[in-house]
Write an enzyme that holds these catalytic residues in place. Structure first.
Site, short mmCIF file in Angstrom:
data_model
loop_
_atom_site.label_atom_id
_atom_site.label_comp_id
_atom_site.label_asym_id
_atom_site.label_seq_id
_atom_site.Cartn_x
_atom_site.Cartn_y
_atom_site.Cartn_z
N GLN A 206 0.85 -1.20 0.00
CA GLN A 206 0.00 0.00 0.00
C GLN A 206 0.88 1.24 0.00
OE1 GLN A 206 -3.47 -0.75 3.01
NE2 GLN A 206 -1.83 -2.15 3.54
N ASP B 87 6.15 4.81 -1.53
CA ASP B 87 7.49 5.37 -1.37
C ASP B 87 8.57 4.68 -2.20
OD1 ASP B 87 7.95 2.97 0.06
OD2 ASP B 87 7.61 3.93 2.00
N HIS C 62 -1.65 1.26 -4.22
CA HIS C 62 -2.06 2.67 -4.14
C HIS C 62 -1.16 3.58 -4.98
CE1 HIS C 62 -4.15 1.63 -0.07
NE2 HIS C 62 -4.81 1.20 -1.12
N CYS D 227 -1.14 14.15 -15.38
CA CYS D 227 -1.97 15.32 -15.68
C CYS D 227 -3.43 14.90 -15.74
CB CYS D 227 -1.54 15.93 -17.02
SG CYS D 227 -2.68 17.21 -17.58
N THR E 108 0.52 -2.87 8.62
CA THR E 108 -0.70 -2.26 8.10
C THR E 108 -1.81 -2.39 9.13
OG1 THR E 108 -2.46 -2.41 6.43
CG2 THR E 108 -1.08 -4.38 6.73
N ASN F 156 2.35 -6.59 13.35
CA ASN F 156 1.95 -5.19 13.51
C ASN F 156 1.95 -4.81 14.99
OD1 ASN F 156 0.99 -2.97 11.73
ND2 ASN F 156 -0.72 -2.92 13.15
N ILE G 32 8.61 -3.87 13.77
CA ILE G 32 8.75 -4.63 12.52
C ILE G 32 10.21 -4.86 12.15
CG2 ILE G 32 8.43 -4.37 10.02
CD1 ILE G 32 5.70 -3.03 10.82
P1 NAD Z 1 -1.69 2.75 8.63
O1 NAD Z 1 -1.03 4.03 9.01
O2 NAD Z 1 -3.15 2.69 8.63
O3 NAD Z 1 -1.17 1.59 9.64
C1 NAD Z 1 0.17 1.38 9.93
C2 NAD Z 1 0.25 0.35 11.04
O4 NAD Z 1 1.62 0.02 11.23
C3 NAD Z 1 -0.30 0.84 12.38
O5 NAD Z 1 -1.21 -0.12 12.87
C4 NAD Z 1 0.95 0.93 13.27
O6 NAD Z 1 0.69 0.54 14.59
C5 NAD Z 1 1.89 -0.05 12.62
N1 NAD Z 1 3.31 0.32 12.76
C6 NAD Z 1 3.90 1.47 12.38
N2 NAD Z 1 5.22 1.41 12.57
C7 NAD Z 1 5.48 0.19 13.11
C8 NAD Z 1 6.66 -0.47 13.52
N3 NAD Z 1 7.87 0.10 13.40
N4 NAD Z 1 6.54 -1.73 14.04
C9 NAD Z 1 5.33 -2.33 14.14
N5 NAD Z 1 4.18 -1.76 13.74
C10 NAD Z 1 4.25 -0.52 13.23
O7 NAD Z 1 -1.07 2.33 7.25
P2 NAD Z 1 -1.67 1.40 6.09
O8 NAD Z 1 -2.41 0.26 6.70
O9 NAD Z 1 -0.54 1.15 5.17
O10 NAD Z 1 -2.76 2.25 5.32
C11 NAD Z 1 -2.68 3.61 5.14
C12 NAD Z 1 -2.48 4.20 3.79
O11 NAD Z 1 -1.36 4.99 4.04
C13 NAD Z 1 -2.10 3.43 2.61
O12 NAD Z 1 -3.04 3.75 1.65
C14 NAD Z 1 -0.74 4.00 2.14
O13 NAD Z 1 -0.81 4.30 0.76
C15 NAD Z 1 -0.60 5.26 2.88
N6 NAD Z 1 0.73 5.65 3.41
C16 NAD Z 1 1.88 5.25 2.82
C17 NAD Z 1 3.10 5.63 3.36
C18 NAD Z 1 4.36 5.17 2.67
O14 NAD Z 1 4.38 5.02 1.46
N7 NAD Z 1 5.42 4.90 3.42
C19 NAD Z 1 3.15 6.41 4.52
C20 NAD Z 1 1.93 6.83 5.09
C21 NAD Z 1 0.72 6.43 4.53
#
Ligand code: NAD
Length: 256
Positions: free
Chosen positions: A109, A112, A129, A137, A203, A228, A246
């Site tokens: 998802q 980056d 995503h 554009c 996630t 998670n 993680i």
């Molecule tokens: P989310 O923010 O909903 O969930 C992230 C989960 O990861 C949380 O439950 C958190 O507790 C857990 N977490 C974070 N860091 C952790 C670690 N070091 N160890 C263990 N657990 C950890 O993210 P999602 O489920 O990916 O969905 C959100 C949307 O956010 C997606 O659509 C994505 O495109 C977008 N997003 C992407 C980025 C990126 O590309 N890095 C950053 C922010 C949001």
């Protein structure tokens, strides 16, 4: 002590499942990149958690219709830690999984591109995503590097327009209110249906249709492993749920 024993037993169970699997499909979320300095959305320090109003900027209709929203979005983009972030231990562990021959697909998802930077093959990575590394554009559909638009913002433009037709530029990401790419979603579903183990990492499993891939895998008989820090709505269907950081836990799980 009992807790530590349980954690160790869960870790070993997860390892056994992966060792016995012929094919593993992985779904990653923002949590695999937080240790690289990119905040997630819904974790304790997440972008939505600390500033719920931020969601407005990333809703497609607001972005398309409101120049102020686009200006704010460009300022956020240009200052984003993503542009200097480096892959971490979790990304590297997933590269090793691919080299072991067990990886069916790496569904992410994230926008980056850190999986590809770490060395995951672009053929294995399905960006559910999209990616933040290009712009599209809204008028003519031309796709250009994000770096070019960011250079223009740094040079003083607050809402850079399409170099070909002058249309509105947005990142090649799926914003709230946009549909996922049908072909990417089809391939992701096939990978969820076709694996022995489905590993969901970093996630919150709160965003659909990505989170629903766990249902496909589970209904098709795969063992689901969740890594998670916080509970997810899918913990009850998982064979193993591992908490903790993680960067520490995933390399242990994938030590094949
Ligand atoms: P989310 O923010 O909903 O969930 C992230 C989960 O990861 C949380 O439950 C958190 O507790 C857990 N977490 C974070 N860091 C952790 C670690 N070091 N160890 C263990 N657990 C950890 O993210 P999602 O489920 O990916 O969905 C959100 C949307 O956010 C997606 O659509 C994505 O495109 C977008 N997003 C992407 C980025 C990126 O590309 N890095 C950053 C922010 C949001």
């Amino acid at each position: 002590m009992a807790g530590a024993d349980t954690e160790q037993a869960l870790l070993e169970r997860a390892r056994e499942l992966i060792a016995a699997a012929r094919s593993v499909t992985v779904l990653t979320g923002a949590g695999v990149s937080t240790d690289s300095g990119i905040p997630d959305f819904r974790g304790p320090q997440g972008v939505w958690t600390t500033n719920p109003a931020a969601e407005r900027i990333w809703t497609f209709e607001n972005y398309r219709d409101d120049e102020e929203v686009r200006r704010a979005a460009w300022q956020e983009r240009v200052a984003h830690p993503m542009w200097t972030a480096r892959p971490g231990a979790a990304h590297e562990a997933l590269v090793r999984l691919e080299r072991s021959g067990k990886l069916l697909a790496l569904l992410t998802q994230n926008i980056d591109e850190l999986h590809q930077t770490a060395g995951s093959s672009p053929d294995s990575v399905l960006e559910l995503h999209g990616t933040n590394h290009h712009t599209v554009c809204l008028t003519c559909g031309a796709v250009t590097p994000m770096a070019e638009a960011l250079d223009r913002v740094r040079a003083g433009e607050d809402d850079p327009r399409c170099p070909s037709c002058g249309g509105i530029l947005k990142a090649t990401t799926i914003m709230f209110g946009e549909m996922l790419d049908v072909e990417v979603l089809r391939r992701a579903r096939d990978a969820a249906l076709g694996c022995d183990v489905f590993l969901a990492v970093g996630t919150s499993l709160g965003v659909h249709p990505a989170a629903g891939l766990v249902d496909f895998a589970s209904m098709a008989g795969a063992d689901v492993i969740i890594v998670n820090a916080e509970p997810t709505p899918y913990d009850a269907v998982a064979s193993v749920v591992l908490r903790g950081g993680i960067s520490e836990v995933l390399p242990e799980v994938l030590r094949l």
